[in-house]
Enzyme design. Structure first.
Site, short mmCIF file in Angstrom:
data_model
loop_
_atom_site.label_atom_id
_atom_site.label_comp_id
_atom_site.label_asym_id
_atom_site.label_seq_id
_atom_site.Cartn_x
_atom_site.Cartn_y
_atom_site.Cartn_z
N ILE A 26 32.63 21.18 48.59
CA ILE A 26 33.20 19.83 48.51
C ILE A 26 32.09 18.81 48.70
O ILE A 26 31.18 19.01 49.51
CB ILE A 26 34.33 19.66 49.56
CG1 ILE A 26 35.02 18.31 49.42
CG2 ILE A 26 33.84 19.88 50.98
CD1 ILE A 26 36.38 18.25 50.13
N ASP A 58 31.77 14.92 49.73
CA ASP A 58 32.58 13.91 50.40
C ASP A 58 31.80 12.59 50.36
O ASP A 58 31.72 11.95 49.32
CB ASP A 58 32.83 14.47 51.81
CG ASP A 58 33.84 13.71 52.64
OD1 ASP A 58 33.57 12.56 52.99
OD2 ASP A 58 34.89 14.28 52.97
N LEU A 102 26.26 12.68 51.67
CA LEU A 102 25.07 12.72 52.53
C LEU A 102 24.41 14.10 52.52
O LEU A 102 23.19 14.22 52.49
CB LEU A 102 25.43 12.32 53.96
CG LEU A 102 25.75 10.84 54.13
CD1 LEU A 102 26.45 10.58 55.47
CD2 LEU A 102 24.47 10.00 54.03
N THR A 103 25.24 15.13 52.51
CA THR A 103 24.70 16.49 52.52
C THR A 103 23.93 16.77 51.23
O THR A 103 22.79 17.25 51.27
CB THR A 103 25.85 17.52 52.67
OG1 THR A 103 26.60 17.20 53.83
CG2 THR A 103 25.32 18.93 52.76
N ASP A 120 37.13 25.07 56.01
CA ASP A 120 37.71 25.37 57.32
C ASP A 120 38.09 24.14 58.11
O ASP A 120 37.58 23.05 57.89
CB ASP A 120 36.69 26.13 58.16
CG ASP A 120 35.57 25.21 58.64
OD1 ASP A 120 34.91 24.59 57.78
OD2 ASP A 120 35.37 25.07 59.86
P1 XMP Z 1 29.33 15.02 52.85
O1 XMP Z 1 30.07 13.89 53.51
O2 XMP Z 1 27.96 15.18 53.40
O3 XMP Z 1 30.17 16.27 53.28
O4 XMP Z 1 29.38 14.92 51.34
C1 XMP Z 1 30.00 17.45 52.70
C2 XMP Z 1 30.29 18.58 53.63
O5 XMP Z 1 31.26 18.26 54.64
C3 XMP Z 1 32.26 19.24 54.69
N1 XMP Z 1 33.55 18.63 54.28
C4 XMP Z 1 34.75 19.16 54.44
N2 XMP Z 1 35.13 20.35 54.95
N3 XMP Z 1 37.38 19.81 54.50
C5 XMP Z 1 36.45 20.65 54.97
O6 XMP Z 1 36.82 21.73 55.42
C6 XMP Z 1 37.09 18.60 53.97
O7 XMP Z 1 37.99 17.85 53.55
C7 XMP Z 1 35.70 18.26 53.94
N4 XMP Z 1 35.03 17.17 53.49
C8 XMP Z 1 33.72 17.44 53.71
C9 XMP Z 1 31.84 20.31 53.76
O8 XMP Z 1 31.17 21.30 54.50
C10 XMP Z 1 30.88 19.68 52.81
O9 XMP Z 1 29.88 20.56 52.35
#
Ligand code: XMP
Ligand code: MG
Length: 182
Positions: free
Chosen positions: A105, A107, A110-111, A165
């Site tokens: 995913i 979101d 940042l990752t 998770d």
């Molecule tokens: P970013 O904000 O850096 O987040 O794009 C990416 C990472 O955050 C985790 N993530 C989630 N994990 N349900 C989850 O279980 C969610 O709704 C969710 N949103 C973000 C995920 O590890 C992803 O790689």
């Protein structure tokens, strides 16, 4: 409505397994068509992307390498904003290679942003990004980072299942669930 209980939270069904698999069929075919027989390196972002990775890899008919990175920016159900690289153990040589990053995913982004910065220092030929789920409303890098392959655009809901998770639970659910509104 099908629901599951994980610790203190209740989740309701959101994307059933058959829809996930149909969509992965389409995505993987796009990846095969675009990348072709170039011996790409698939880089899977653990933990969440392990199931998505296996489905994409099973459908890739040419030689390829697969490697894994462990990264997380999430604490509980919100993005912490701090990306922590807990493993950096890529064995494949990335210079002049086609890299396909596999995410469960995206979101805030940042990752993936931090990972792209890292990977670009290895002088790859091309870095493509495939994610099963994408939250367009909270993604911060719209004009900067192109997400090449997206399974499903979803609202800004916290989701679990199919590798994702809540506090370590729910990764084995075959469907994707979202947090049930109170
Ligand atoms: P970013 O904000 O850096 O987040 O794009 C990416 C990472 O955050 C985790 N993530 C989630 N994990 N349900 C989850 O279980 C969610 O709704 C969710 N949103 C973000 C995920 O590890 C992803 O790689
Ligand atoms: Mg992840």
């Amino acid at each position: 409505m099908k629901t599951v209980q994980l610790n203190d939270k209740t989740f309701e069904i959101y994307i059933p397994q058959n829809e996930i698999e149909k969509r992965i069929d389409v995505l993987s075919q796009e990846i095969v068509n675009d990348i072709g027989d170039t011996t790409p390196v698939f880089i899977s972002v653990l933990n969440g992307a392990f199931l998505f990775t296996s489905e994409i890899i099973k459908r890739f008919p040419y030689n390829c390498e697969v490697d894994f990175l462990k990264i997380s920016s999430y604490v509980g159900t919100t993005s912490s904003g701090n990306v922590s690289l807990t493993t950096n153990s890529i064995k494949a040589s990335l210079e002049n290679r086609n890299i396909v990053v596999l995410e469960d995913i995206i979101d805030t982004g940042l990752t993936i942003k931090s990972l792209l910065n890292d990977l670009s220092t290895y002088s790859p030929k091309k870095i493509s990004i495939a994610t099963l789920l994408f939250k367009p409303d909270v993604f911060k890098f719209k004009n900067e980072i192109e997400i090449n392959y997206i399974g499903f655009d979803i609202a800004n809901d916290f989701v679990v299942g199919y590798g994702l998770d809540y506090n370590g639970l729910g990764r084995n659910l075959l469907d994707i669930y979202k947090l049930k509104p109170l």
